[in-house]
Design a protein around this motif. Structure first.
Motif, PDB file in Angstrom:
ATOM      1  N   ARG A  18       1.046  -1.050   0.007  1.00 40.17           N
ATOM      2  CA  ARG A  18      -0.053  -0.084   0.106  1.00 40.17           C
ATOM      3  C   ARG A  18       1.049   1.238  -0.129  1.00 40.17           C
ATOM      4  O   ARG A  18       1.614   1.507   1.105  1.00 40.17           O
ATOM      5  CB  ARG A  18      -0.838  -0.146   1.395  1.00 40.17           C
ATOM      6  N   ARG A  19       0.850   2.082  -1.084  1.00 46.98           N
ATOM      7  CA  ARG A  19       1.761   2.938  -1.168  1.00 46.98           C
ATOM      8  C   ARG A  19       1.171   4.551  -1.182  1.00 46.98           C
ATOM      9  O   ARG A  19       0.217   4.924  -1.998  1.00 46.98           O
ATOM     10  CB  ARG A  19       2.412   3.008  -2.732  1.00 46.98           C
ATOM     11  N   SER A  20       1.725   5.178  -0.215  1.00 48.29           N
ATOM     12  CA  SER A  20       0.811   6.548  -0.122  1.00 48.29           C
ATOM     13  C   SER A  20       1.527   7.509  -1.071  1.00 48.29           C
ATOM     14  O   SER A  20       2.790   6.890  -1.531  1.00 48.29           O
ATOM     15  CB  SER A  20       1.126   7.158   1.472  1.00 48.29           C
ATOM     16  N   LEU A  21       0.874   8.566  -1.582  1.00 46.42           N
ATOM     17  CA  LEU A  21       1.507   9.000  -2.719  1.00 46.42           C
ATOM     18  C   LEU A  21       2.036  10.477  -2.552  1.00 46.42           C
ATOM     19  O   LEU A  21       2.977  10.758  -3.228  1.00 46.42           O
ATOM     20  CB  LEU A  21       0.369   9.114  -3.705  1.00 46.42           C
ATOM     21  N   GLY A  22       1.796  11.195  -1.635  1.00 46.98           N
ATOM     22  CA  GLY A  22       2.169  12.718  -1.429  1.00 46.98           C
ATOM     23  C   GLY A  22       1.519  13.400  -2.260  1.00 46.98           C
ATOM     24  O   GLY A  22       0.897  12.943  -2.987  1.00 46.98           O
ATOM     25  N   PRO A  23       1.546  14.621  -2.539  1.00 45.10           N
ATOM     26  CA  PRO A  23       0.891  15.575  -2.905  1.00 45.10           C
ATOM     27  C   PRO A  23       0.889  15.580  -4.634  1.00 45.10           C
ATOM     28  O   PRO A  23      -0.295  15.513  -5.113  1.00 45.10           O
ATOM     29  CB  PRO A  23       1.389  16.881  -2.629  1.00 45.10           C
ATOM     30  N   VAL A  24       2.092  15.452  -5.072  1.00 48.23           N
ATOM     31  CA  VAL A  24       2.067  15.536  -6.657  1.00 48.23           C
ATOM     32  C   VAL A  24       1.591  14.084  -7.270  1.00 48.23           C
ATOM     33  O   VAL A  24       0.719  14.202  -8.033  1.00 48.23           O
ATOM     34  CB  VAL A  24       3.481  15.643  -7.272  1.00 48.23           C
ATOM     35  N   LEU A  25       2.041  12.920  -6.954  1.00 50.93           N
ATOM     36  CA  LEU A  25       1.357  11.601  -7.416  1.00 50.93           C
ATOM     37  C   LEU A  25      -0.173  11.529  -6.997  1.00 50.93           C
ATOM     38  O   LEU A  25      -0.903  11.058  -7.944  1.00 50.93           O
ATOM     39  CB  LEU A  25       2.257  10.696  -6.983  1.00 50.93           C
ATOM     40  N   ALA A  26      -0.545  12.030  -5.804  1.00 50.87           N
ATOM     41  CA  ALA A  26      -1.964  12.194  -5.380  1.00 50.87           C
ATOM     42  C   ALA A  26      -2.593  12.891  -6.597  1.00 50.87           C
ATOM     43  O   ALA A  26      -3.794  12.227  -7.016  1.00 50.87           O
ATOM     44  CB  ALA A  26      -2.230  12.512  -4.268  1.00 50.87           C
ATOM     45  N   ARG A  27      -2.133  14.029  -6.974  1.00 46.77           N
ATOM     46  CA  ARG A  27      -3.171  14.889  -7.994  1.00 46.77           C
ATOM     47  C   ARG A  27      -3.066  14.062  -9.111  1.00 46.77           C
ATOM     48  O   ARG A  27      -4.086  14.025 -10.015  1.00 46.77           O
ATOM     49  CB  ARG A  27      -2.439  15.970  -8.125  1.00 46.77           C
ATOM     50  N   PHE A  28      -1.946  13.347  -9.554  1.00 46.69           N
ATOM     51  CA  PHE A  28      -1.919  12.858 -10.997  1.00 46.69           C
ATOM     52  C   PHE A  28      -2.772  11.650 -11.230  1.00 46.69           C
ATOM     53  O   PHE A  28      -3.383  11.295 -12.013  1.00 46.69           O
ATOM     54  CB  PHE A  28      -0.304  12.275 -10.965  1.00 46.69           C
ATOM     55  N   PHE A  29      -2.894  10.618  -9.824  1.00 49.09           N
ATOM     56  CA  PHE A  29      -3.637   9.588  -9.957  1.00 49.09           C
ATOM     57  C   PHE A  29      -4.989  10.067  -9.819  1.00 49.09           C
ATOM     58  O   PHE A  29      -6.066   9.358 -10.601  1.00 49.09           O
ATOM     59  CB  PHE A  29      -3.369   8.551  -9.121  1.00 49.09           C
ATOM     60  N   THR A  30      -5.424  11.159  -9.241  1.00 45.66           N
ATOM     61  CA  THR A  30      -6.754  11.580  -9.025  1.00 45.66           C
ATOM     62  C   THR A  30      -7.207  11.968 -10.351  1.00 45.66           C
ATOM     63  O   THR A  30      -8.418  11.779 -10.788  1.00 45.66           O
ATOM     64  CB  THR A  30      -6.880  12.701  -7.998  1.00 45.66           C
ATOM     65  N   LEU A  38      -1.513  14.603 -16.154  1.00 42.99           N
ATOM     66  CA  LEU A  38      -0.892  15.712 -15.475  1.00 42.99           C
ATOM     67  C   LEU A  38       0.599  15.769 -15.884  1.00 42.99           C
ATOM     68  O   LEU A  38       1.140  14.353 -15.696  1.00 42.99           O
ATOM     69  CB  LEU A  38      -1.067  15.965 -14.168  1.00 42.99           C
ATOM     70  N   GLY A  39       1.436  16.890 -16.060  1.00 46.19           N
ATOM     71  CA  GLY A  39       2.912  16.773 -15.873  1.00 46.19           C
ATOM     72  C   GLY A  39       3.335  17.718 -15.045  1.00 46.19           C
ATOM     73  O   GLY A  39       2.590  18.666 -14.840  1.00 46.19           O
ATOM     74  N   THR A  40       4.621  17.583 -14.593  1.00 49.81           N
ATOM     75  CA  THR A  40       5.188  18.999 -13.817  1.00 49.81           C
ATOM     76  C   THR A  40       5.681  19.733 -14.653  1.00 49.81           C
ATOM     77  O   THR A  40       6.589  19.392 -15.379  1.00 49.81           O
ATOM     78  CB  THR A  40       6.279  18.206 -12.746  1.00 49.81           C
ATOM     79  N   GLN A  41       5.459  20.967 -14.460  1.00 51.10           N
ATOM     80  CA  GLN A  41       6.277  21.967 -15.273  1.00 51.10           C
ATOM     81  C   GLN A  41       7.363  22.790 -14.603  1.00 51.10           C
ATOM     82  O   GLN A  41       7.114  23.241 -13.613  1.00 51.10           O
ATOM     83  CB  GLN A  41       5.124  23.274 -15.741  1.00 51.10           C
ATOM     84  N   ALA A  42       8.674  22.554 -15.209  1.00 48.70           N
ATOM     85  CA  ALA A  42       9.467  23.505 -14.295  1.00 48.70           C
ATOM     86  C   ALA A  42       9.581  24.862 -14.966  1.00 48.70           C
ATOM     87  O   ALA A  42       8.921  25.293 -15.963  1.00 48.70           O
ATOM     88  CB  ALA A  42      10.976  22.753 -14.785  1.00 48.70           C
ATOM     89  N   PRO A  43      10.177  25.728 -14.203  1.00 54.82           N
ATOM     90  CA  PRO A  43      10.178  27.131 -14.288  1.00 54.82           C
ATOM     91  C   PRO A  43      10.863  27.608 -15.978  1.00 54.82           C
ATOM     92  O   PRO A  43      10.353  28.557 -16.515  1.00 54.82           O
ATOM     93  CB  PRO A  43      11.234  27.851 -13.305  1.00 54.82           C
ATOM     94  N   ASP A  44      11.629  26.718 -16.323  1.00 61.46           N
ATOM     95  CA  ASP A  44      12.156  26.880 -17.580  1.00 61.46           C
ATOM     96  C   ASP A  44      11.585  26.232 -18.728  1.00 61.46           C
ATOM     97  O   ASP A  44      11.904  26.420 -19.979  1.00 61.46           O
ATOM     98  CB  ASP A  44      13.702  26.319 -17.809  1.00 61.46           C
ATOM     99  N   GLY A  45      10.065  25.885 -18.414  1.00 62.48           N
ATOM    100  CA  GLY A  45       9.330  25.259 -19.514  1.00 62.48           C
ATOM    101  C   GLY A  45       9.224  23.685 -19.543  1.00 62.48           C
ATOM    102  O   GLY A  45       8.280  23.393 -20.171  1.00 62.48           O
ATOM    103  N   ARG A  46      10.532  23.124 -19.257  1.00 57.83           N
ATOM    104  CA  ARG A  46      10.206  21.625 -19.354  1.00 57.83           C
ATOM    105  C   ARG A  46       9.060  21.086 -18.404  1.00 57.83           C
ATOM    106  O   ARG A  46       8.674  21.593 -17.479  1.00 57.83           O
ATOM    107  CB  ARG A  46      11.551  21.093 -18.715  1.00 57.83           C
ATOM    108  N   VAL A  47       8.383  19.931 -19.294  1.00 60.15           N
ATOM    109  CA  VAL A  47       7.389  19.313 -18.640  1.00 60.15           C
ATOM    110  C   VAL A  47       7.745  17.762 -18.241  1.00 60.15           C
ATOM    111  O   VAL A  47       7.908  17.251 -19.617  1.00 60.15           O
ATOM    112  CB  VAL A  47       6.173  19.500 -19.399  1.00 60.15           C
TER     113      VAL A  47
END
Lengths: 148, 348, 165, 385
Positions: A18-30, A38-47
């Motif tokens: 049973r793996r808890s996800l933390g904020p980022v993966l929780a949003r991704f899976f939700t 969803l993807g994570t965007q870095a300040p320089d534009g990489r996703v």
């Protein structure tokens, strides 16, 4: 050399982690459950897709999530002629690296195609969603050729 | 930095299934052999480090039992990495650099035959977005191979040539598992395992153990034939295969630069898959006059957690046999060459 | 609000790995002996100590141990604990006594159950004997010895237990 | 030694039975970021990472450092993964220190963790191989008989274990990161808690925690530039012996005695009780405090319990032990050893907060693992040696 009979037995290591996800993966899976990727965007534009809580190059924290895809381009692929029990299909299929529209990186997933001749780097694919989605990576049943 | 040399190397014969000896007996045999060949009394070994994986053995703390093969009495200074033995050697080398000891033993062992290795290695993947897909290690490598083939007119023939050469070289290696004279055409006509990988592009599943003894210059016993570690470095890359250019190995390149990988006669590359050898050669800038994998490499025998340290041993064998003066040994860990170690070795 | 609208906070990832385990060498020989109702150990050629179950090597000396030794199924309790907490994978009625037992002619204790006496009555130095399962149930496992029970012999004085006291 | 080494940053997570608010990634980052902040450094300042944890089966990821590498800013850097059973947190710190002492790296991040809630430690530790017999579960069943041997040998009063537990549980109340906190804890509460593996009571045993610990270690120059006081590594030592062999003393293992002897020789310590100001030692079951006090040479054999009894090991005693509340209060297994090492560092840095020992200048961190067979320890000081 031993003359003892051979004692051999199956040893099964089975556990439902049973793996808890933390904020980022929780949003991704939700959101995946709602057919959004969803993807994570870095300040320089990489996703980054799948999304990460940090920049994989520098370790700096990242928290901006944006929607990508759902369609994308195959950047590499492999054809499975004889699936293993753990594989998502029991018929031949492809694994692929897929760069979703709007993403800088590629995601690994399965592609359901007619045969290896139907696969090509650069081909366009779109997700086929699982009927029962519970918030996990297999909520995307697989990708399939666009127009299929 | 202190000058440190490899004094000896020992291994079990690598085979598909070791059915005569337990892990601890394998460890006992290679450790005894390596220490004996080193010319050092066992009690002189200042530090011991091992590499292995619990998941290969299917149980927690699998490495603890291996201690029993060391005769660790009186108690010894000892550590363990859950990594290939090449990194155990690195830790041992570090320990000598601190000055806390002058000699060290590194060993590793793995019995991959117990499980289904491609599926076991699925457990190495990100457990949220990759592992649950059920993808196996051969499929991961196949994704990398395709990316490589898509570039610069690379061909499956080039890959098959690597397999043919490796298994031909292995004919001279009594401890190798897969060897023989094969024809490229015939190999290419066989069905794919995971396309674009044929069976010949993939490593065998192997059981084995190995050990090396190293010593600082002032602790090398007289009569020894030291092989000097001129440089050793290792680097890691991001985990997700889609976050990297799989056709390159920047971590190998960097480790090679840091280790001073130039003027080489031979290179023992830990490339479990044929295309990975070609990627590694590129990353290290190895030209055609550097002989690659005279032992047959990981395509001839690939004991998990052991195959990396084997490359150091095989490079030493070439130097001891007078067939090379300066050699490179490389080890890899993880999927698609995620983590890489480069060691530059030179004869006396 | 319907349940499926709640945020996904965790995932379950089932894992299943199948291994084929084979007993090798000394271990296989031990299993063969015990499936015939016998205990066999090995003597270290260097320190002369006897190990049961054998592992083919002496962990202290780091040498192979080819010499076989028959081991008695009687022994002495060197220490013990009383288990009062249930745990996964173990199906025994609580409380029970798990003891380190030094079998006669062996030099290393094994861990085994003590039954047929209240757990509280177990003592360091107590003499015990193996109670075997019915012969038709024997297999290649230490479980052929269901448990140990006290025997009517005087306790071994702790000073005679040497290293294990 | 080629180079001096110092601890310039320390970080740990809150320890709880289930940290369901974070992923494994989030857990290790929480500790690592705190260590970096404490050292006033960023990810790019770090030359190499050494990570440790106990068995991979706990989290069900084989060699999880491979996927955690990104989260720890490792891209393009060297990363090592250590596993030496329960002592791993300590030996991981020692490997990291070696990288600095060898003169190979200037600044090394070391992290250890366990996220036990992803599975069940008792399951992972009680996996039976074919043809094996299952009699006792987990560490308690293994160590309880050894404790009984110690009680018999030392003739220690039966409430020694209760006193140790009370002291550690009171100390934990001063530690904001501790997992188990019983605000009204007293002797009777511990004494009346259920026996699990007799003679070990429930409140004399450690919890199962999710948590992580991290440290930044550096060579001399960065340490002297750090704005906070560094903890200088005076000596490290590791020793291992087999789990079992004929004649092995499992109660007072030779490996622990040898490691301590080696450690003191390197650190110039001849009278540990006088020269060491406080110690964090690995005590997962309360009775192991007197056992290790003897093994470490703080007390003659058979007399460790007297130190507990006399209050010497209390926070205000002459030899404070487990100021943080120890393993009895927080036990993320893979990190438990490093937490001991980190607490020792924080004590001599004067950064231990409410559980600071006044004027601590020299401290010992200790960890053990396996069947009391792996030992790792270090001595840190407020001044370089």
């Amino acid at each position: 050399m031993s003359d003892a009979p051979r004692y051999s037995a199956e040893h099964v290591l089975r556990y439902d982690y049973r793996r808890s996800l933390g904020p980022v993966l929780a949003r991704f899976f939700t959101e995946l459950r709602d057919q959004k990727i969803l993807g994570t965007q870095a300040p320089d534009g990489r996703v980054f897709v799948p999304p990460v809580e940090y920049d994989p190059e520098t370790g700096e924290a990242l928290d901006e999530l944006i929607e990508v895809g759902p369609a994308g381009t195959v950047t590499s692929w492999a054809w499975v002629h004889e699936p293993r029990a753990q594989h998502p299909f029991d018929r031949p299929f492809a694994w692929a690296l897929i760069q979703l529209d709007g993403a800088t990186t590629s995601l690994v997933h399965a592609v359901d195609a007619d045969g290896p001749e139907a696969m090509k780097t650069g081909m366009r694919v779109k997700p086929r969603w699982s009927a029962e989605r519970i918030g996990q990576i297999r909520d995307i049943e697989c990708f399939e050729p666009e127009g299929a | 930095m202190r000058d440190v040399a490899i004094l000896s190397f020992a291994q079990t014969p690598y085979k598909r299934r070791e059915s005569e000896r337990t892990e601890v007996q394998m460890v006992l045999s290679v450790v005894t052999d390596a220490v004996e060949k080193s010319g050092l009394p066992k009690s002189d070994i200042g530090f011991t480090c091992s590499g292995s994986s619990d998941y290969l053995a299917g149980q927690s703390f699998a490495f603890v039992g291996a201690i029993d093969g060391l005769g660790a009495w009186p108690p010894i200074a000892e550590s363990h990495v859950e990594m290939d033995g090449a990194w155990a050697l690195y830790e041992a080398w570090i320990k000598i650099q601190t000055g806390m000891c002058n000699t060290a033993l590194a060993f590793s062992f793995g019995r991959a035959s117990m499980g289904s290795l491609p599926e076991t290695l699925n457990m190495q993947l990100d457990p949220y977005t990759l592992g649950p897909l059920g993808i196996d290690s051969i499929s991961m490598a196949a994704l990398q191979a395709r990316a490589w083939l898509d570039q610069d007119n690379h061909t499956e023939r080039q890959m098959a040539e690597v397999a043919v050469r490796s298994r031909k070289n292995a004919l001279n290696n009594p401890d190798a598992q897969l060897k023989g004279d094969f024809e490229v055409e015939k190999l290419l006509s066989e069905p794919y395992l995971i396309e674009p990988l044929h069976k010949h592009d993939c490593p065998p599943i192997t059981d084995g153990a190995n050990a090396v003894v190293i010593a600082a210059a002032d602790a090398v016993p007289s009569g020894a034939n030291p092989v000097w570690i001129r440089g050793i470095d290792h680097r890691i890359e991001p985990h997700q295969p889609g976050f990297r250019d799989l056709t390159q190995s920047p971590s190998t390149k960097l480790a090679g630069e840091k280790a001073g990988a130039t003027r080489l006669d031979i290179a023992e590359l830990h490339a479990p898959f044929t295309h990975q050898e070609l990627i590694l050669r590129d990353a290290l800038g190895l030209d055609d006059d550097v002989r690659i994998n005279p032992s047959g490499g990981a395509l001839a025998a690939n004991p998990m957690m052991v195959a990396g340290l084997t490359r150091m041993g095989e490079a030493c064998r070439e130097i001891w046999a007078g067939r090379a003066k300066r050699a490179l040994a490389h080890a890899t860990s993880g999927h698609c060459l995620q983590q890489n170690l480069v060691c530059v070795l030179e004869g006396d | 609000m319907s349940e499926e609208k709640s945020e996904v906070k965790a995932i379950v990832t089932p894992t299943k790995l199948v291994y084929q385990f084979s007993a090798i060498g000394s271990h296989a020989e031990f299993l063969k002996a015990i499936s015939e109702g016998k205990l066999v150990g090995e003597r270290c050629p260097s320190c002369k100590k006897v190990y049961c179950p054998p592992r083919g090597i002496c962990p202290r000396c780091g040498v192979e141990t080819p010499e076989k030794v028959d081991i008695d199924d009687k022994g002495t309790v060197t220490t013990y604990c009383i288990v009062r907490v249930p745990s996964e994978n173990i199906d025994l009625k609580l409380p029970y006594c798990a003891a380190n037992i030094l079998l006669d002619r062996s030099d290393m204790p094994i861990m085994a159950l003590i039954q047929e006496c209240p757990a509280e009555d177990v003592r360091i130095g107590m003499r015990v004997e193996a109670i075997w399962a019915p012969e038709e149930d024997w297999g290649p496992t230490m479980e052929n010895i269901r448990y140990f029970r006290p025997i009517d012999e005087p306790d071994v004085p702790t000073e005679e237990m040497g290293d294990w006291y | 030694m080629a180079e001096r080494c110092a601890v310039i940053g320390v970080g740990q997570t809150r320890h709880e039975s289930k940290r369901i608010d974070v992923s494994q990634v989030g857990l290790v980052r929480e500790a690592a970021l705190r260590a970096l902040e404490d050292a006033e450094l960023s990810w790019t300042d770090i030359d190499a990472v050494v990570i440790g944890k106990a068995p991979d089966l706990f989290e069900g990821v084989m060699m999880p450092e491979l996927f955690l590498a990104d989260a720890l800013g490792c891209s393009g850097k060297p990363m090592l993964r250590v596993h030496t059973a329960g002592s791993v947190g300590g030996s991981t710190a020692i490997v990291a220190a070696s990288l600095v002492e060898a003169g190979v790296h200037e600044r090394v991040l070391t992290v250890s963790y366990e996220k036990q809630s992803e599975s069940n430690a008792m399951w992972a530790l009680t996996i039976r191989m074919p043809f094996q017999q299952g009699i006792v579960a987990g560490a308690g069943g293994f160590f309880a008989p050894l404790i009984r041997s110690y009680m018999r040998r030392s003739k220690a009063p039966e409430d020694t274990g209760i006193r140790v537990a009370l002291k550690d549980r009171l100390n934990a109340l001063k530690n904001p990161y501790a997992h188990l906190k019983f605000p009204d804890v007293d002797f009777d509460q511990i004494a009346s808690s259920p026996m699990l593996w007799d003679p070990i009571r429930y409140l004399e045993t450690c919890p199962s925690s999710d948590g992580a610990c991290a440290m930044v270690l550096s060579s001399e120059k960065p340490a002297k530039q750090a704005s906070k006081t560094p903890a200088w590594v005076h000596a490290t030592s590791m020793r291992t012996e087999p789990t079992m062999f004929a004649g092995r003393d499992q109660v007072n293992p030779q490996a622990g005695k040898d490691a301590a002897k080696d450690l003191y020789a390197k650190a110039g310590i001849t009278d540990p009780r006088k020269q060491i100001d406080c110690a964090e030692i690995y005590v997962p079951f309360s009775w192991f405090e007197p056992m290790w006090l003897e093994n470490l040479g703080f007390a003659p054999e058979g007399e460790g319990w007297k130190m507990t009894y006399e209050g010497a090991t209390a926070l205000d005693g002459d030899m404070p032990i487990n100021m943080s509340g120890g393993v009895l209060s927080s036990n993320p297994i893979g990190a438990s050893g490093m937490l001991r090492f980190a607490e020792a560092a924080n004590q001599v840095r004067g950064e231990a907060g409410e559980h600071q020992v006044d004027g601590a200048k020299v401290a010992l961190g200790h960890a053990y693992g396996g069947g009391s067979q792996y030992f790792s320890m270090w001595i840190v000081g407020a001044e370089p040696r």
